[in-house]
Scaffold this active site. Structure first.
Site, mmCIF file in Angstrom:
data_model
loop_
_atom_site.group_PDB
_atom_site.id
_atom_site.type_symbol
_atom_site.label_atom_id
_atom_site.label_comp_id
_atom_site.label_asym_id
_atom_site.label_seq_id
_atom_site.Cartn_x
_atom_site.Cartn_y
_atom_site.Cartn_z
ATOM 1 N N CYS A 185 -27.980 -18.644 11.530
ATOM 2 C CA CYS A 185 -29.316 -19.176 11.825
ATOM 3 C C CYS A 185 -30.394 -18.218 11.373
ATOM 4 O O CYS A 185 -31.516 -18.609 11.132
ATOM 5 C CB CYS A 185 -29.487 -19.450 13.308
ATOM 6 S SG CYS A 185 -27.985 -19.440 14.214
ATOM 7 N N HIS A 223 -17.252 -27.005 15.392
ATOM 8 C CA HIS A 223 -17.236 -26.556 13.995
ATOM 9 C C HIS A 223 -16.859 -25.091 13.837
ATOM 10 O O HIS A 223 -16.710 -24.604 12.720
ATOM 11 C CB HIS A 223 -18.564 -26.862 13.299
ATOM 12 C CG HIS A 223 -19.730 -26.017 13.688
ATOM 13 N ND1 HIS A 223 -20.222 -25.032 12.877
ATOM 14 C CD2 HIS A 223 -20.518 -26.012 14.786
ATOM 15 C CE1 HIS A 223 -21.275 -24.469 13.450
ATOM 16 N NE2 HIS A 223 -21.479 -25.041 14.619
HETATM 17 N N1 PLP Z 1 -23.572 -19.783 20.596
HETATM 18 C C1 PLP Z 1 -22.974 -18.954 19.726
HETATM 19 C C2 PLP Z 1 -22.372 -17.673 20.221
HETATM 20 C C3 PLP Z 1 -22.906 -19.272 18.371
HETATM 21 O O1 PLP Z 1 -22.317 -18.441 17.503
HETATM 22 C C4 PLP Z 1 -23.481 -20.504 17.938
HETATM 23 C C5 PLP Z 1 -23.485 -20.872 16.503
HETATM 24 O O2 PLP Z 1 -23.504 -20.017 15.629
HETATM 25 C C6 PLP Z 1 -24.093 -21.338 18.889
HETATM 26 C C7 PLP Z 1 -24.113 -20.945 20.204
HETATM 27 C C8 PLP Z 1 -24.695 -22.644 18.492
HETATM 28 O O3 PLP Z 1 -23.688 -23.592 18.227
HETATM 29 P P1 PLP Z 1 -23.975 -24.884 17.358
HETATM 30 O O4 PLP Z 1 -24.080 -24.461 15.940
HETATM 31 O O5 PLP Z 1 -22.779 -25.765 17.583
HETATM 32 O O6 PLP Z 1 -25.222 -25.517 17.880
#
Ligand code: PLP
Length: 387
Positions: A324, A200
């Site tokens: 998040c 995504h």
């Molecule tokens: N790692 C990084 C650097 C991210 O920016 C994100 C999402 O913002 C994630 C991991 C987590 O990915 P996902 O949203 O697909 O779980």
């Protein structure tokens, strides 16, 4: 429709990816584990996607495993690699500004007896080879350092860092969730053993991702069950998601040069327009940053969530930091790790542009931002009471 400028949080689904996915929601719905033709058709598609994803990353098809996204990929690699090397390696090296999918996972593993060293990035978000080498211990079992940071957009020098780990025969993981589809990512050129990605972030669907693993027989599964993905990641495969992710990544690579040129133009316009405001600073590395990634600190405001809300009123989606933690009014752990003090670390502003944004969008956003900053400085200065 608001003008969307939060592409580091997620991206709109590409039309091509959507078109590619639709048949697998409709008529081609067979379970790839089934032996009749309906199942075998999707099994073949799945394996073709694996080979195409591998080609996009300079990997072998046998090194690619499908997951539910970046968080699962990070969890699997960290938990798996640490479990596999429990005897030899009780120590993991990471950085203090990783995504929480890495940091929280390592915190949990710490409670189970793992020892973690968190390297401090410099102001621009860089980690040096000397820092990494100095942290290596005889019992270091894994190094996990992100390829591009999700709050300030700095692209780290992973080839140099991974080489140090390789010299000491320590496996190296990179969280490439923000980088894949935006800058060239070749696992051999990076020299990494594990890599996580998520669809995504490059105009693929949400809820699907992948792991690159150079030595799959050394990575125990996170999810056990029906034995899919060569017994390493059980669970009925998300075929439409995997098809959409593959189509989106191929499209992103085909259009990368064009998109990068467009995004760099918009980024320059946005950054110079924002920095024309007094008391606003660029965060991250001015040179080594993701295309379209604009990140700032705004002095004189209580917290940037107020700025985000104001921009929303003006019809723009921007962010105070990572998606998040966007709702929390805490200081960003990333900005703290970069050495900003607590008050300023709550005043981050992230504007991440995408291929569909235009120069007019940028100009309109700048006008709105000037008004929003003035209003928030007036109404929510530092030390304002939370309402
Ligand atoms: N790692 C990084 C650097 C991210 O920016 C994100 C999402 O913002 C994630 C991991 C987590 O990915 P996902 O949203 O697909 O779980």
């Amino acid at each position: 429709m608001p003008v969307y400028m939060d592409h580091a949080a997620t991206t709109p689904l590409s039309e091509k990816a959507l078109e590619a996915m639709l048949p697998y929601f409709r008529e081609e719905f067979g379970n790839p584990s089934a032996i009749y033709s309906l199942g075998q058709t999707t099994k073949n598609v799945l394996e073709k996607c694996r080979a195409r994803m591998a080609a996009c990353l300079g990997a072998l098809p046998t090194e690619i495993f499908f997951t539910s996204g970046g968080t699962e990929s990070d969890n699997w690699i960290l938990r798996g690699a640490c479990r596999a090397r429990r005897q030899k390696g009780r120590h993991v090296i990471t950085t203090a500004f990783e995504h929480n999918a890495v940091l929280r996972t390592l915190e949990q593993l710490e409670q189970e007896g793992l020892e973690v060293t968190r390297l401090e990035p410099d102001r621009k978000g860089r980690i040096t080879a000397q820092q990494l080498e100095a942290a290596i211990r005889p019992d270091t079992g894994l190094v996990s350092i992100m390829l591009a940071n999700n709050v300030v957009g700095t692209v780290l020098d992973i080839p140099t860092l991974a080489k140090i780990a390789r010299d000491y025969r320590i496996p190296f993981h990179t969280d490439a969730v923000q980088a894949v589809g935006h800058i060239p990512v070749d696992v051999r050129k990076l020299g990494v053993d594990f890599l996580s990605l998520s669809a995504h972030k490059f105009n693929g669907p949400r809820g699907v991702g992948a792991v690159y693993c150079r030595l799959p027989n050394r990575l125990p599964p996170l999810l056990t069950g029906g034995g899919q993905e060569k017994e390493l990641r059980s669970g009925t495969e998300n075929v439409p998601g995997i098809v959409g992710m593959t189509a989106a990544l191929e499209e992103a690579l085909e259009e990368m040069d064009q998109r990068t040129a467009h995004l760099l133009r918009l980024q320059d316009r946005m950054i110079s327009g924002v920095l024309a405001m007094p008391g606003v600073h660029l965060t991250g590395d001015p040179e080594n940053r993701l295309p379209g990634f604009c990140s700032f600190l705004v002095e004189g405001i209580f917290h940037s969530v107020y700025l985000v809300n104001e921009m929303n009123e003006h019809g723009f989606c921007v962010s105070s930091g990572s998606a998040c933690s966007a709702a929390s009014r805490e200081s960003s752990h990333v900005l703290l790790a970069l050495g900003y003090d607590k008050a300023l670390a709550g005043a981050g502003l992230r504007i991440t542009l995408g291929a569909e944004n235009t120069e007019q969008d940028v100009d309109r956003a700048l006008t709105a931002l000037h008004e929003a900053v003035e209003k928030v400085r007036r109404e929510k200065p530092p030390g304002a009471v939370l309402l």
